[in-house]
Design an enzyme around this catalytic site. Structure first.
Site, PDB file in Angstrom:
ATOM      1  N   ASP A 148       1.035  -1.425   0.182  1.00  0.00           N
ATOM      2  CA  ASP A 148       0.053  -0.276   0.233  1.00  0.00           C
ATOM      3  C   ASP A 148       1.100   1.264   0.144  1.00  0.00           C
ATOM      4  O   ASP A 148       0.355   2.194  -0.929  1.00  0.00           O
ATOM      5  CB  ASP A 148      -0.660   0.246   1.268  1.00  0.00           C
ATOM      6  CG  ASP A 148      -1.486  -1.480   1.238  1.00  0.00           C
ATOM      7  OD1 ASP A 148      -1.832  -1.809   0.206  1.00  0.00           O
ATOM      8  OD2 ASP A 148      -2.700  -1.435   2.310  1.00  0.00           O
ATOM      9  N   GLU A 205       2.394  -9.706  11.960  1.00  0.00           N
ATOM     10  CA  GLU A 205       2.089  -9.247  10.153  1.00  0.00           C
ATOM     11  C   GLU A 205       3.560  -8.913   9.223  1.00  0.00           C
ATOM     12  O   GLU A 205       3.950  -9.362   8.614  1.00  0.00           O
ATOM     13  CB  GLU A 205       1.117  -8.042  10.497  1.00  0.00           C
ATOM     14  CG  GLU A 205       0.530  -7.315   9.159  1.00  0.00           C
ATOM     15  CD  GLU A 205      -0.523  -6.706   9.412  1.00  0.00           C
ATOM     16  OE1 GLU A 205      -1.155  -5.479  10.515  1.00  0.00           O
ATOM     17  OE2 GLU A 205      -1.103  -5.595   8.257  1.00  0.00           O
TER      18      GLU A 205
HETATM   19  C1  2M8 Z   1      -2.736  -4.295   3.243  1.00  0.00           C
HETATM   20  O1  2M8 Z   1      -3.907  -3.659   3.036  1.00  0.00           O
HETATM   21  C2  2M8 Z   1      -5.657  -3.253   3.381  1.00  0.00           C
HETATM   22  C3  2M8 Z   1      -5.903  -3.103   1.847  1.00  0.00           C
HETATM   23  O2  2M8 Z   1      -6.014  -3.683   1.085  1.00  0.00           O
HETATM   24  C4  2M8 Z   1      -5.519  -2.166   4.332  1.00  0.00           C
HETATM   25  O3  2M8 Z   1      -4.627  -1.366   4.721  1.00  0.00           O
HETATM   26  O4  2M8 Z   1      -5.742  -1.698   5.129  1.00  0.00           O
HETATM   27  C5  2M8 Z   1      -1.730  -4.646   2.757  1.00  0.00           C
HETATM   28  O5  2M8 Z   1      -0.594  -4.974   3.600  1.00  0.00           O
HETATM   29  C6  2M8 Z   1      -1.985  -5.976   1.780  1.00  0.00           C
HETATM   30  O6  2M8 Z   1      -1.508  -6.149   0.915  1.00  0.00           O
HETATM   31  C7  2M8 Z   1      -3.253  -7.251   2.488  1.00  0.00           C
HETATM   32  O7  2M8 Z   1      -3.772  -7.697   1.178  1.00  0.00           O
HETATM   33  C8  2M8 Z   1      -4.029  -6.218   3.321  1.00  0.00           C
HETATM   34  C9  2M8 Z   1      -4.271  -7.354   4.709  1.00  0.00           C
HETATM   35  O8  2M8 Z   1      -3.990  -8.083   5.144  1.00  0.00           O
HETATM   36  O9  2M8 Z   1      -3.800  -5.778   5.328  1.00  0.00           O
END
Ligand code: 2M8
Length: 445
Positions: free
Chosen positions: A181, A415
């Site tokens: 992101d 994470e």
């Molecule tokens: C993160 O992305 C989401 C938006 O899609 C967020 O920040 O709320 C990123 O690390 C993405 O790569 C990942 O798929 C998601 C869920 O783990 O979180």
């Protein structure tokens, strides 16, 4: 110093890690899918589900197939696989931005369930193939039969709707589509998106209630994320008008996944009695386009291309290493990426003293705590390790594997991890960390 691999020496330790990972996946299981995190990400995410299926195949193969099947039930009529599938049982505000902002039901061809309108790197065909290899048998073969047309439609959506520049590569229309992101890779194109941090006063961010704000994207990042979503949504998530879209980038990881998917589909086709040849032909074309359009011979790495500005972007992030997952990457690029991976920027070695960072650790904008701007992530390390193995670098692959196992041994299934100390950051009990750890533990060396 990072969490030392020495802590993972004995078989008892490894068995304990396996149990921790399996228990994490069990705890995150939600009727037909796995949530990335109960706190931060309580819905279903697209590429998370793919990585998670790879891990589930080690412990609960039937769930690996359920995981992919539930995601593909939310596939749109045009073939796009949405990056979030919302769980209707959760309260409003369980995640921001929620279904009320995406309004998928208003868009043509959206599924019955609420989803986002974006996509994520297409690592699902690879996941399906690896899940099958881990747990072969009739049930797996039947699942491959069912998934194959959906996986083909996912690729066709990207090829037919997202090749905005007409060069054979896929454009991401939002940083969230890259999966990385707030990577420094996107700073330049993001700076050109008009938005003000103050708009965030009208919303309640969910992430900063569960994680330290200093470890997350900024309010200005979020204001821009929302502006880009609104631009796409207000055109009904149609891709016809993309020439005017505020964010259009060809990402090396997304396109490497797109090519790797064709390689995986060729193998799946052979398993189920379909024709592998068209997949092989497409795979070859994608690798050729990636090398022609995104390889930077001066830096010796792959860089994203800003399609609006018509130039390669300069930040040297870990995205540049990920084309190693392409088995047909030419030797010249492989050699250059191995040099880049071993450099002080990324520090990949047979004995790693620190984990693989998500950004060049020598860059002035390297931030060891902030999300995709420096911390170490298991899914990226897992991809790079696969690439190193595929291209004949077992010692480096093994060093990376030990480093990743050491991270979880030291800090748990976080994470992401501090790229110097290995401390756990972001959400604890994170799905893909647990899943990919299971895969790494099973895959010597
Ligand atoms: C993160 O992305 C989401 C938006 O899609 C967020 O920040 O709320 C990123 O690390 C993405 O790569 C990942 O798929 C998601 C869920 O783990 O979180």
């Amino acid at each position: 110093m990072t969490a030392a691999p020495a802590r993972t020496g004995g078989p008892a330790d490894l068995a304990g890690l396996r149990r921790l990972a399996a228990a994490t996946l069990d705890a995150n299981w939600e009727h037909d899918h796995t949530v990335p995190s109960r706190t931060l990400y309580p819905h279903q995410w697209s590429w998370d589900s793919a990585f998670i299926a790879i891990g589930l195949a080690h412990v609960r193969p039937e769930r690996a197939w359920q995981e992919l099947a539930s995601l593909f039930r939310a596939q749109w009529a045009d073939g796009r696989v949405p990056h979030i599938v919302f769980n209707p049982a959760l309260r409003v505000g369980a995640y921001f931005p929620g279904p009320e902002l995406w309004r998928s039901a208003d868009a043509q061809g959206s599924p019955a369930v609420h989803t986002s309108g974006l996509v994520q790197p297409p690592v699902h065909a690879l996941a399906a193939l690896l899940a099958y290899r881990r747990a072969p048998g009739q049930a797996g073969l039947a699942a491959l039969h069912r998934l194959y047309p959906a996986l083909v439609a996912q690729q066709r959506y990207l090829a037919d709707h997202r090749d905005v520049a007409g060069d054979g590569l896929i454009c991401v229309v939002h940083p969230w589509e890259s999966g990385l992101d707030n990577s420094p890779a996107w700073d330049e194109p993001m700076a050109a998106v008009p938005a003000e941090a103050a708009v965030m006063r009208a919303y309640r961010r969910h992430d900063t209630a569960h994680a330290d704000a200093a470890h997350r994207p900024t309010d200005l990042d979020y204001a821009r994320y929302l502006a880009i979503v609104a631009a796409y949504r207000d055109h009904g998530y149609a891709d016809r008008a993309l020439a005017d879209h505020p964010f259009l980038v060809e990402c090396p990881l997304f396109n490497a996944a797109f090519g790797a998917a064709e390689h995986a589909l060729a193998e799946i086709a052979a398993l189920i009695g379909a024709d592998p040849e068209p997949h092989r032909v497409r795979a070859g074309r994608i690798t050729e386009a990636l090398v022609r359009r995104l390889y930077d011979p001066v830096n010796g790495t792959f860089q994203p291309r800003d399609v609006r500005a018509g130039r390669l972007l300069g930040a040297r992030t870990v995205l540049g290493l990920t084309p190693l997952i392409l088995p047909d990457l030419p030797a010249r690029q492989v050699d250059a990426l191995v040099v880049e991976a071993r450099s002080a920027r990324f520090g990949v070695a047979a004995r790693m003293d620190r984990p693989l960072p998500s950004h060049d650790r020598t860059a002035p904008d390297f931030e060891p705590l902030r999300y995709w701007r420096g911390p170490s992530w298991l899914n990226i390390g897992w991809l790079v390790r696969r690439g190193l193995l595929a291209h004949g670098h077992p010692a480096l692959a093994s060093g990376l594997r030990r480093s990743m196992i050491g991270l979880v041994a030291g800090a748990g299934c976080h994470e992401y991890f501090h790229p110097d100390t290995g401390a756990g950051l972001g959400s604890p009990a994170f799905g893909w960390t647990a899943a990919l750890l299971l895969d790494l533990l099973a895959d010597e060396p």
